[in-house]
Design an enzyme around this catalytic site. Structure first.
Site, PDB file in Angstrom:
ATOM      1  N   HIS A   1       0.824  -1.214   0.000  1.00 37.71           N
ATOM      2  CA  HIS A   1       0.000   0.000   0.000  1.00 37.71           C
ATOM      3  C   HIS A   1       0.852   1.255   0.000  1.00 37.71           C
ATOM      4  CE1 HIS A   1      -3.401  -2.563   0.322  1.00 37.71           C
ATOM      5  NE2 HIS A   1      -3.101  -2.977   1.513  1.00 37.71           N
TER       6      HIS A   1
ATOM      7  N   PHE B   1       0.623   3.701  -1.912  1.00 33.78           N
ATOM      8  CA  PHE B   1      -0.240   4.887  -2.033  1.00 33.78           C
ATOM      9  C   PHE B   1      -1.144   5.035  -0.816  1.00 33.78           C
ATOM     10  CE2 PHE B   1      -2.955   8.119  -3.488  1.00 33.78           C
ATOM     11  CZ  PHE B   1      -4.274   7.716  -3.386  1.00 33.78           C
ATOM     12  N   TRP B   2      -1.890   4.008  -0.441  1.00 37.47           N
ATOM     13  CA  TRP B   2      -2.889   4.155   0.612  1.00 37.47           C
ATOM     14  C   TRP B   2      -2.268   4.502   1.974  1.00 37.47           C
ATOM     15  CZ3 TRP B   2      -7.458   5.574  -0.389  1.00 37.47           C
ATOM     16  CH2 TRP B   2      -8.070   5.186  -1.585  1.00 37.47           C
TER      17      TRP B   2
ATOM     18  N   LEU C   1     -14.232   4.057 -10.919  1.00 36.07           N
ATOM     19  CA  LEU C   1     -12.779   4.188 -11.149  1.00 36.07           C
ATOM     20  C   LEU C   1     -12.381   3.114 -12.152  1.00 36.07           C
ATOM     21  CD1 LEU C   1      -9.862   5.046 -10.714  1.00 36.07           C
ATOM     22  CD2 LEU C   1      -9.839   3.685  -8.613  1.00 36.07           C
ATOM     23  N   CYS C   2     -11.837   3.559 -13.277  1.00 38.55           N
ATOM     24  CA  CYS C   2     -11.528   2.598 -14.348  1.00 38.55           C
ATOM     25  C   CYS C   2     -10.288   3.055 -15.112  1.00 38.55           C
ATOM     26  CB  CYS C   2     -12.715   2.499 -15.309  1.00 38.55           C
ATOM     27  SG  CYS C   2     -12.472   1.313 -16.645  1.00 38.55           S
TER      28      CYS C   2
ATOM     29  N   LEU D   1      -1.536   5.054 -12.303  1.00 41.54           N
ATOM     30  CA  LEU D   1      -2.495   6.069 -12.755  1.00 41.54           C
ATOM     31  C   LEU D   1      -3.632   6.241 -11.752  1.00 41.54           C
ATOM     32  CD1 LEU D   1      -3.355   5.992 -16.572  1.00 41.54           C
ATOM     33  CD2 LEU D   1      -2.993   7.988 -15.117  1.00 41.54           C
TER      34      LEU D   1
ATOM     35  N   LEU E   1     -24.275   2.083  -6.713  1.00 40.47           N
ATOM     36  CA  LEU E   1     -24.586   1.579  -8.060  1.00 40.47           C
ATOM     37  C   LEU E   1     -23.352   0.964  -8.712  1.00 40.47           C
ATOM     38  CD1 LEU E   1     -26.682   4.656  -9.200  1.00 40.47           C
ATOM     39  CD2 LEU E   1     -27.504   2.445  -8.377  1.00 40.47           C
TER      40      LEU E   1
END
Ligand code: F4T
Length: 393
Positions: free
Chosen positions: A2, A4-5, A140-141, A151, A393
């Site tokens: 992690h 980034f996190w 998020l794609c 990215l 959703l």
């Protein structure tokens, strides 16, 4: 682990994180210009409401590159109309629809979306819920050919910047994977409406318990058969005139949960009135035609990856409801009938809300997927999925 996190204001797995904001900043601390991005790429804000071509580009990116199940048998195929609906609720912020294009050919390579949402969060020690304006992050794609290039962190930082600059400091999001740190983890369940197609798609044999019958498929069809008319008297499609009553009963039902949205009248109108091929909603009306109960589901087809006979699965997903004069399993039984009548192959659901009350009786079986729920910049204890009233959703 992690990389980034571990730099983000999310619970880092330490024990009892304090409840509430993990960091406090002001709009003055927020960079006013977009986050730096590779020189061959550019930030782009699609106009999903006014440009069918912009919407089509986001639709195609997701159709070909968005979430698949663990065995890569299915990929979500949100429709154009669904994406327009999901991205443009009352008070939406166009700039929170963050896309990345290649400068040379303007092809879309990545996307992330944010929409405003009012979330009521109950302190774990009990007491009144605190209603907080948050951002709900979704879709998020990253294009399959641009994976593993860091990215996603850049998109997350940029959408966070665009949210913070409007003085909003919390977000809620879900993922099928485990990240630091879920406040609940839900399990998918599915209810077959078209067993013949599901057996064909899953390349799987008919379940062993059916092998003993002379005609196993016939027995499966019988087992999953549903009435072709609703059982509940006064069950009908929701109309605009029902909005005030539905707002009242739905907000009352959702107030029971530890984490749940609250809806304004405009939001009830946007999120819960029927939309052809997108969202289907019903009320139980009393003798004065006033809605006493409400139930809904949405259409989320999936591409069937690599099956010669079928290339699409028509799946319905249970959405919000408020069961007051009839038990939820009776109300949801009428949803199965309505979904079958509208040509859906399966109804999918999660064990959030009061959904556990109908899974067994209505013959839902466990899927192999999980949905983990997260807050950004909000410490919150781990709760059971049945304490969560937020449908993503
Ligand atoms: C991206 O996943 C899909 O498009 C999909 C579609 C239908 C699913 N079904 C219904 C068909 C019957 C077989 C299992 C359940 C399933 N199986 S699932 O267990 O419901 C599931 C759902 C979401 C997921 O990732 C977030 C992983 C698994 C998945």
């Amino acid at each position: 682990m992690h990389e980034f996190w571990s730099t983000q204001p999310v619970p880092q797995g330490e024990k009892e994180a304090q409840e509430g904001p993990l960091e406090k900043k002001t709009v003055d601390d927020v960079p006013k210009s977009p986050y730096p991005i590779a020189s061959v790429l550019e930030w782009w804000v699609p106009d999903v409401l006014e440009s069918e071509d912009d919407l089509r580009q986001i639709y195609e990116l997701l159709r070909d590159n968005y979430v698949e199940d663990d065995d890569s048998m299915f990929r979500f195929n949100y429709s154009h109309a669904f994406l327009k609906w999901a991205l443009t609720p009352p008070g939406y912020v166009k700039e929170w629809h963050v896309a990345v294009r290649r400068k040379n050919d303007k092809s879309v390579v990545a996307f992330i979306s944010g929409i405003p949402i009012d979330i009521a969060v109950k302190p774990s020690a009990g007491g009144d819920a605190e209603v907080r304006k948050m951002c709900e992050i979704n879709f998020l794609c990253i294009h399959k050919r641009l994976r593993e290039k860091k990215l996603a962190p850049i998109l997350i930082k940029e959408v966070t910047r665009r949210v913070n600059v409007l003085d909003i400091w919390q977000a809620v999001y879900t993922a099928g994977i485990v990240l630091p740190t879920p406040f609940t983890s839900a399990q998918y369940f599915h209810r077959s409406l078209n067993p013949e197609k599901l057996v064909a798609i899953r390349f799987s044999r008919i379940p062993p318990q059916y092998e003993k019958f002379q005609n196993p498929m016939q027995m499966m069809k019988r087992n999953y058969a549903v009435p072709n008319a609703p059982a509940v008297r006064g069950f009908r499609e929701m109309e605009a005139g029902d909005v005030p009553a539905v707002k009242s009963i739905l907000n009352a039902s959702l107030a029971k949960f530890s984490v749940a949205p609250t809806f304004t009248e405009e939001e009830v109108h946007h999120w819960l009135l029927p939309r052809e091929g997108v969202v289907f909603s019903f009320v139980v009306a009393d003798s004065n035609n006033v809605a006493t109960d409400f139930v809904s589901f949405y259409s989320l087809p999936s591409t069937v990856i690599g099956n010669s006979k079928y290339n699409e699965l028509n799946a319905a997903y249970t959405y919000y409801y408020s069961a007051n004069t009839v038990p939820i399993k009776v109300l949801m039984g009428d949803v199965l009938s309505a979904a079958k009548a509208k040509g859906f192959d399966v109804v999918n659901t999660l064990d959030i809300l009061d959904n556990k009350e109908f899974l067994q009786d209505l013959k839902f079986g466990p899927g192999d997927g999980n949905l983990h729920y997260y807050f950004y910049n909000w410490g919150y204890p781990i709760v059971q999925p049945k304490s969560v009233g937020l449908v993503m959703l």
